[in-house]
Design a protein around this motif. Sequence first.
Motif, PDB file in Angstrom:
ATOM      1  N   ILE A   7       0.843  -1.204   0.000  1.00 30.54           N
ATOM      2  CA  ILE A   7       0.000   0.000   0.000  1.00 30.54           C
ATOM      3  C   ILE A   7       0.870   1.243   0.000  1.00 30.54           C
ATOM      4  O   ILE A   7       0.600   2.207  -0.714  1.00 30.54           O
ATOM      5  CB  ILE A   7      -0.972  -0.008   1.206  1.00 30.54           C
ATOM      6  CG1 ILE A   7      -1.948  -1.172   1.084  1.00 30.54           C
ATOM      7  CG2 ILE A   7      -1.704   1.309   1.331  1.00 30.54           C
ATOM      8  CD1 ILE A   7      -2.817  -1.156  -0.161  1.00 30.54           C
ATOM      9  N   GLU A   8       1.935   1.230   0.775  1.00 33.05           N
ATOM     10  CA  GLU A   8       2.840   2.381   0.807  1.00 33.05           C
ATOM     11  C   GLU A   8       3.427   2.644  -0.582  1.00 33.05           C
ATOM     12  O   GLU A   8       3.558   3.788  -0.999  1.00 33.05           O
ATOM     13  CB  GLU A   8       3.966   2.136   1.819  1.00 33.05           C
ATOM     14  CG  GLU A   8       4.895   3.304   1.996  1.00 33.05           C
ATOM     15  CD  GLU A   8       4.206   4.523   2.595  1.00 33.05           C
ATOM     16  OE1 GLU A   8       4.636   5.655   2.265  1.00 33.05           O
ATOM     17  OE2 GLU A   8       3.258   4.370   3.369  1.00 33.05           O
ATOM     18  N   ARG A   9       3.756   1.596  -1.316  1.00 34.39           N
ATOM     19  CA  ARG A   9       4.335   1.761  -2.646  1.00 34.39           C
ATOM     20  C   ARG A   9       3.319   2.269  -3.659  1.00 34.39           C
ATOM     21  O   ARG A   9       3.701   2.677  -4.751  1.00 34.39           O
ATOM     22  CB  ARG A   9       4.957   0.458  -3.122  1.00 34.39           C
ATOM     23  CG  ARG A   9       6.258   0.155  -2.381  1.00 34.39           C
ATOM     24  CD  ARG A   9       6.900  -1.081  -2.910  1.00 34.39           C
ATOM     25  NE  ARG A   9       6.117  -2.227  -2.449  1.00 34.39           N
ATOM     26  CZ  ARG A   9       6.150  -3.415  -3.000  1.00 34.39           C
ATOM     27  NH1 ARG A   9       6.885  -3.657  -4.031  1.00 34.39           N
ATOM     28  NH2 ARG A   9       5.422  -4.396  -2.515  1.00 34.39           N
ATOM     29  N   LEU A  10       2.037   2.250  -3.336  1.00 34.52           N
ATOM     30  CA  LEU A  10       1.042   2.816  -4.238  1.00 34.52           C
ATOM     31  C   LEU A  10       1.179   4.327  -4.340  1.00 34.52           C
ATOM     32  O   LEU A  10       0.755   4.927  -5.306  1.00 34.52           O
ATOM     33  CB  LEU A  10      -0.380   2.476  -3.778  1.00 34.52           C
ATOM     34  CG  LEU A  10      -0.847   1.065  -4.058  1.00 34.52           C
ATOM     35  CD1 LEU A  10      -2.208   0.831  -3.435  1.00 34.52           C
ATOM     36  CD2 LEU A  10      -0.900   0.786  -5.534  1.00 34.52           C
ATOM     37  N   GLY A  49      -1.635   3.710  -9.129  1.00 36.91           N
ATOM     38  CA  GLY A  49      -0.417   3.067  -9.594  1.00 36.91           C
ATOM     39  C   GLY A  49      -0.262   3.199 -11.091  1.00 36.91           C
ATOM     40  O   GLY A  49      -0.988   3.944 -11.758  1.00 36.91           O
ATOM     41  N   ASN A  50       0.707   2.467 -11.628  1.00 44.04           N
ATOM     42  CA  ASN A  50       0.994   2.509 -13.052  1.00 44.04           C
ATOM     43  C   ASN A  50       1.413   1.111 -13.500  1.00 44.04           C
ATOM     44  O   ASN A  50       2.500   0.653 -13.131  1.00 44.04           O
ATOM     45  CB  ASN A  50       2.101   3.523 -13.340  1.00 44.04           C
ATOM     46  CG  ASN A  50       2.350   3.696 -14.817  1.00 44.04           C
ATOM     47  OD1 ASN A  50       2.095   2.808 -15.620  1.00 44.04           O
ATOM     48  ND2 ASN A  50       2.856   4.859 -15.185  1.00 44.04           N
ATOM     49  N   PRO A  51       0.582   0.432 -14.292  1.00 47.56           N
ATOM     50  CA  PRO A  51       0.894  -0.937 -14.710  1.00 47.56           C
ATOM     51  C   PRO A  51       2.196  -1.070 -15.499  1.00 47.56           C
ATOM     52  O   PRO A  51       2.766  -2.149 -15.554  1.00 47.56           O
ATOM     53  CB  PRO A  51      -0.295  -1.338 -15.586  1.00 47.56           C
ATOM     54  CG  PRO A  51      -1.379  -0.390 -15.236  1.00 47.56           C
ATOM     55  CD  PRO A  51      -0.719   0.878 -14.791  1.00 47.56           C
ATOM     56  N   SER A  52       2.684   0.005 -16.093  1.00 43.73           N
ATOM     57  CA  SER A  52       3.907  -0.082 -16.896  1.00 43.73           C
ATOM     58  C   SER A  52       5.171   0.128 -16.067  1.00 43.73           C
ATOM     59  O   SER A  52       6.275   0.007 -16.595  1.00 43.73           O
ATOM     60  CB  SER A  52       3.864   0.932 -18.040  1.00 43.73           C
ATOM     61  OG  SER A  52       3.925   2.252 -17.531  1.00 43.73           O
ATOM     62  N   GLN A  53       5.026   0.423 -14.777  1.00 44.42           N
ATOM     63  CA  GLN A  53       6.182   0.672 -13.919  1.00 44.42           C
ATOM     64  C   GLN A  53       6.236  -0.337 -12.780  1.00 44.42           C
ATOM     65  O   GLN A  53       5.252  -1.005 -12.477  1.00 44.42           O
ATOM     66  CB  GLN A  53       6.106   2.093 -13.349  1.00 44.42           C
ATOM     67  CG  GLN A  53       6.166   3.162 -14.410  1.00 44.42           C
ATOM     68  CD  GLN A  53       6.020   4.559 -13.831  1.00 44.42           C
ATOM     69  OE1 GLN A  53       5.837   4.732 -12.633  1.00 44.42           O
ATOM     70  NE2 GLN A  53       6.093   5.554 -14.686  1.00 44.42           N
ATOM     71  N   ALA A 103      -2.298  -5.973  -8.958  1.00 49.96           N
ATOM     72  CA  ALA A 103      -1.114  -6.691  -9.419  1.00 49.96           C
ATOM     73  C   ALA A 103       0.121  -5.818  -9.253  1.00 49.96           C
ATOM     74  O   ALA A 103       0.027  -4.666  -8.817  1.00 49.96           O
ATOM     75  CB  ALA A 103      -1.295  -7.111 -10.882  1.00 49.96           C
ATOM     76  N   THR A 104       1.238  -6.383  -9.630  1.00 51.03           N
ATOM     77  CA  THR A 104       2.512  -5.682  -9.591  1.00 51.03           C
ATOM     78  C   THR A 104       2.972  -5.428 -11.011  1.00 51.03           C
ATOM     79  O   THR A 104       2.891  -6.309 -11.865  1.00 51.03           O
ATOM     80  CB  THR A 104       3.562  -6.534  -8.850  1.00 51.03           C
ATOM     81  OG1 THR A 104       3.067  -6.831  -7.547  1.00 51.03           O
ATOM     82  CG2 THR A 104       4.879  -5.807  -8.728  1.00 51.03           C
ATOM     83  N   GLY A 105       3.455  -4.228 -11.249  1.00 55.30           N
ATOM     84  CA  GLY A 105       4.000  -3.888 -12.550  1.00 55.30           C
ATOM     85  C   GLY A 105       5.510  -4.076 -12.566  1.00 55.30           C
ATOM     86  O   GLY A 105       6.120  -4.249 -11.511  1.00 55.30           O
ATOM     87  N   PRO A 106       6.099  -4.074 -13.722  1.00 52.09           N
ATOM     88  CA  PRO A 106       5.391  -3.854 -14.976  1.00 52.09           C
ATOM     89  C   PRO A 106       4.547  -5.069 -15.370  1.00 52.09           C
ATOM     90  O   PRO A 106       5.034  -6.179 -15.430  1.00 52.09           O
ATOM     91  CB  PRO A 106       6.492  -3.588 -15.994  1.00 52.09           C
ATOM     92  CG  PRO A 106       7.732  -4.143 -15.397  1.00 52.09           C
ATOM     93  CD  PRO A 106       7.553  -4.144 -13.915  1.00 52.09           C
ATOM     94  N   TRP A 107       3.261  -4.782 -15.600  1.00 49.50           N
ATOM     95  CA  TRP A 107       2.291  -5.817 -15.919  1.00 49.50           C
ATOM     96  C   TRP A 107       2.398  -6.154 -17.393  1.00 49.50           C
ATOM     97  O   TRP A 107       2.780  -5.330 -18.225  1.00 49.50           O
ATOM     98  CB  TRP A 107       0.885  -5.308 -15.603  1.00 49.50           C
ATOM     99  CG  TRP A 107      -0.194  -6.335 -15.731  1.00 49.50           C
ATOM    100  CD1 TRP A 107      -0.564  -7.238 -14.796  1.00 49.50           C
ATOM    101  CD2 TRP A 107      -1.067  -6.539 -16.847  1.00 49.50           C
ATOM    102  NE1 TRP A 107      -1.611  -8.008 -15.253  1.00 49.50           N
ATOM    103  CE2 TRP A 107      -1.933  -7.597 -16.512  1.00 49.50           C
ATOM    104  CE3 TRP A 107      -1.194  -5.941 -18.094  1.00 49.50           C
ATOM    105  CZ2 TRP A 107      -2.918  -8.064 -17.369  1.00 49.50           C
ATOM    106  CZ3 TRP A 107      -2.170  -6.410 -18.953  1.00 49.50           C
ATOM    107  CH2 TRP A 107      -3.016  -7.456 -18.585  1.00 49.50           C
ATOM    108  N   GLY A 108       2.033  -7.354 -17.715  1.00 46.57           N
ATOM    109  CA  GLY A 108       1.995  -7.775 -19.107  1.00 46.57           C
ATOM    110  C   GLY A 108       1.087  -8.975 -19.247  1.00 46.57           C
ATOM    111  O   GLY A 108       0.676  -9.590 -18.267  1.00 46.57           O
TER     112      GLY A 108
END
Length: 158
Positions: free
Chosen positions: A19-22, A54-58, A137-142
């Motif tokens: 949550i902190e990393r969000l 968040g950002n799925p690409s990061q 989920a955790t990025g970078p997502w694919g």
Amino acid sequence: MFAAVLIALANPAWAADAIERLAVSDMQAFRLGQLDWQAETSLPPGAQSALLVGNPSQDGVFVVMLKFPPNYPIPAHTHPFSEVITVLKGKLGNGMGKTFDKARGEVLQAGDSFALPAEHAHYVWTEDEETIVQLIATGPWGISYLDPADDPRNGSKR
């Protein structure tokens, strides 16, 4: 592997770190009827997504809503990291394996969730109504389709 994912998700220290990393700086409320839905080009035509945080690409955790039309299949695929899906509206079929086969899956109702380990082959589908899910989920997502012909980014219209 599945048990390890559930244990990790249940660990309060891991959850607090995630949550902190969000990096959410202000309280936000998200209402399904007010989201900015966009076409989701990594999925077969008809899917829409709305990024919440968040950002799925990061690198890092992100949360996105996905909206699927009725009778909508997503062919067998994998993801590079674990993910948790919660059905918010409608019904979502979920099957494990490399071959799309509804008979080998189960249908989840609104309020049900499932977690998948990284690189786990699976497929999903909707029933006769629009379905909305939340993806954490955790990025970078694919997404990697097991059959490249199923990948809409390759021009597939399946």
